[in-house]
Design a protein around this motif. Structure first.
Motif, PDB file in Angstrom:
ATOM      1  N   TRP A   2      -7.330   3.694   1.378  1.00  0.00           N
ATOM      2  CA  TRP A   2      -6.575   4.948   1.273  1.00  0.00           C
ATOM      3  C   TRP A   2      -5.780   5.036  -0.031  1.00  0.00           C
ATOM      4  CZ3 TRP A   2      -3.809   4.364   6.679  1.00  0.00           C
ATOM      5  CH2 TRP A   2      -4.770   4.433   7.694  1.00  0.00           C
ATOM      6  N   GLU A   3      -5.558   3.904  -0.670  1.00  0.00           N
ATOM      7  CA  GLU A   3      -4.703   3.890  -1.862  1.00  0.00           C
ATOM      8  C   GLU A   3      -5.316   4.678  -3.021  1.00  0.00           C
ATOM      9  OE1 GLU A   3      -1.393   1.838  -2.476  1.00  0.00           O
ATOM     10  OE2 GLU A   3      -2.388  -0.108  -2.395  1.00  0.00           O
ATOM     11  N   ASP A   4      -4.483   4.948  -4.042  1.00  0.00           N
ATOM     12  CA  ASP A   4      -4.966   5.631  -5.243  1.00  0.00           C
ATOM     13  C   ASP A   4      -6.185   4.899  -5.787  1.00  0.00           C
ATOM     14  OD1 ASP A   4      -2.925   7.478  -5.069  1.00  0.00           O
ATOM     15  OD2 ASP A   4      -1.723   6.599  -6.684  1.00  0.00           O
ATOM     16  N   ASN A  37      -1.777   9.472   0.757  1.00  0.00           N
ATOM     17  CA  ASN A  37      -3.131   9.925   0.450  1.00  0.00           C
ATOM     18  C   ASN A  37      -3.900  10.308   1.704  1.00  0.00           C
ATOM     19  OD1 ASN A  37      -2.954   9.668  -2.343  1.00  0.00           O
ATOM     20  ND2 ASN A  37      -3.739   7.579  -2.365  1.00  0.00           N
ATOM     21  N   THR A  57       0.805   3.996  -1.681  1.00  0.00           N
ATOM     22  CA  THR A  57       0.139   5.298  -1.834  1.00  0.00           C
ATOM     23  C   THR A  57      -0.812   5.604  -0.680  1.00  0.00           C
ATOM     24  OG1 THR A  57      -1.742   4.405  -3.126  1.00  0.00           O
ATOM     25  CG2 THR A  57       0.248   5.052  -4.347  1.00  0.00           C
ATOM     26  N   ALA A  58      -0.997   4.632   0.223  1.00  0.00           N
ATOM     27  CA  ALA A  58      -2.025   4.774   1.250  1.00  0.00           C
ATOM     28  C   ALA A  58      -1.773   5.919   2.215  1.00  0.00           C
ATOM     29  CB  ALA A  58      -2.165   3.452   2.017  1.00  0.00           C
ATOM     30  N   ASP A  89      -6.125  -0.245   2.154  1.00  0.00           N
ATOM     31  CA  ASP A  89      -6.523  -0.430   0.759  1.00  0.00           C
ATOM     32  C   ASP A  89      -7.435   0.713   0.320  1.00  0.00           C
ATOM     33  OD1 ASP A  89      -5.067  -2.714   0.506  1.00  0.00           O
ATOM     34  OD2 ASP A  89      -6.767  -4.072   0.272  1.00  0.00           O
ATOM     35  N   ARG A 132     -14.105   4.545  -0.551  1.00  0.00           N
ATOM     36  CA  ARG A 132     -12.790   5.153  -0.362  1.00  0.00           C
ATOM     37  C   ARG A 132     -12.883   6.346   0.596  1.00  0.00           C
ATOM     38  NH1 ARG A 132      -9.388   8.793  -3.210  1.00  0.00           N
ATOM     39  NH2 ARG A 132      -7.193   8.247  -2.887  1.00  0.00           N
ATOM     40  N   ASN A 179      -3.441  -6.116   6.342  1.00  0.00           N
ATOM     41  CA  ASN A 179      -3.784  -6.071   4.924  1.00  0.00           C
ATOM     42  C   ASN A 179      -4.215  -7.449   4.421  1.00  0.00           C
ATOM     43  OD1 ASN A 179      -4.158  -4.761   2.512  1.00  0.00           O
ATOM     44  ND2 ASN A 179      -2.005  -4.429   2.069  1.00  0.00           N
ATOM     45  N   VAL A 183      -5.919   1.667  -7.933  1.00  0.00           N
ATOM     46  CA  VAL A 183      -5.295   0.452  -7.399  1.00  0.00           C
ATOM     47  C   VAL A 183      -6.326  -0.639  -7.150  1.00  0.00           C
ATOM     48  CG1 VAL A 183      -3.950  -0.535  -5.512  1.00  0.00           C
ATOM     49  CG2 VAL A 183      -3.385   1.745  -6.381  1.00  0.00           C
ATOM     50  N   ASN A 213       0.818  -1.225   0.000  1.00  0.00           N
ATOM     51  CA  ASN A 213       0.000   0.000   0.000  1.00  0.00           C
ATOM     52  C   ASN A 213       0.850   1.272   0.000  1.00  0.00           C
ATOM     53  OD1 ASN A 213      -2.137  -1.772   0.131  1.00  0.00           O
ATOM     54  ND2 ASN A 213      -2.883  -1.093   2.115  1.00  0.00           N
TER      55      ASN A 213
END
Length: 213
Positions: free
Chosen positions: A183-185, A41, A37-38, A181, A196, A107, A188, A35
């Motif tokens: 929080w990710e882009d 973000n 990018t989590a 998950d 989200r 995760n 993804v 993760n």
């Protein structure tokens, strides 16, 4: 004792002025780096919505490093094995008892390893489930049913478990939820925007709780 007092003084300053978060790089072979990018973000969401001024790029630290005392909030995630050696355990225990906070987001797949290591970290403490009335669910955003479900795996309900010291929540373990998950882009996992947003709101509640405690 002197080290403990110094840590308390340090965390007093960090809770007032510290504006950086860190990712915990643990041993054992688990993917601590999942993760990617989590957390960036989540930081951007917090800065835009709850008034924080967090540094946009989180740092990476190891459990045995003195660097962890620079950060009031550590985030840990992954799917597999986790292992803390004695140096890790002593340093992380001192960090947490001195005012630090660790959020562990399973995760999917790390639970059996993590529970073993948490028992080594705090042999005389148990994970306690947080009720929906806990302040972490009632910051800027209210979650009347407690921890939200972001991704489905085994059909189990999401749980927020904590370890406390003198009434202070010092470790939060979220599982069967997959907050990170969410929080990710967006590309993804292709989560609906509403899911989200819910994940980011819950994450920002955790940040707000830690920085106001």
């Amino acid at each position: 004792m002197k080290h403990f007092v110094l840590c308390l003084s340090l965390f007093g300053m960090l809770h007032s002025f510290g504006q950086e978060l860190a990712i915990l790089k643990y041993n054992g072979g688990g993917d601590w780096y999942s993760n990617p990018t989590a957390l960036p973000n989540l930081i951007r969401f917090c800065n835009a919505n709850i008034g924080t001024t967090l540094a946009e790029k989180p740092k990476t630290v190891t459990p045995s490093s003195s660097e962890i005392f620079q950060y009031p909030f550590l985030h840990m995630t992954g799917h597999g094995n986790v292992f803390f050696n004695e140096e890790d355990l002593q340093n992380l225990r001192t960090y947490l008892l001195s005012g630090g906070f660790l959020h562990i987001d399973d995760n999917y797949g790390m639970e059996k390893y993590l529970r073993r290591e948490l028992k080594k970290l705090f042999p005389n403490k148990e994970l306690v489930e947080l009720g929906a009335d806990h302040p972490v669910f009632n910051q800027k955003y209210t979650f009347t049913e407690g921890l939200p479900k972001i991704h489905e795996h085994d059909g189990k309900r999401p749980q927020a478990l904590g370890i406390f010291e003198d009434g202070r929540l010092l470790l939060l373990y979220t599982l069967e939820c997959d907050l990170g998950d969410g929080w990710e882009d967006p590309a993804v996992h292709n989560d609906p925007e509403a899911i989200r947003t819910k994940a980011l709101q819950m994450g920002s509640n955790i940040i707000a709780y830690v920085f106001s405690s």
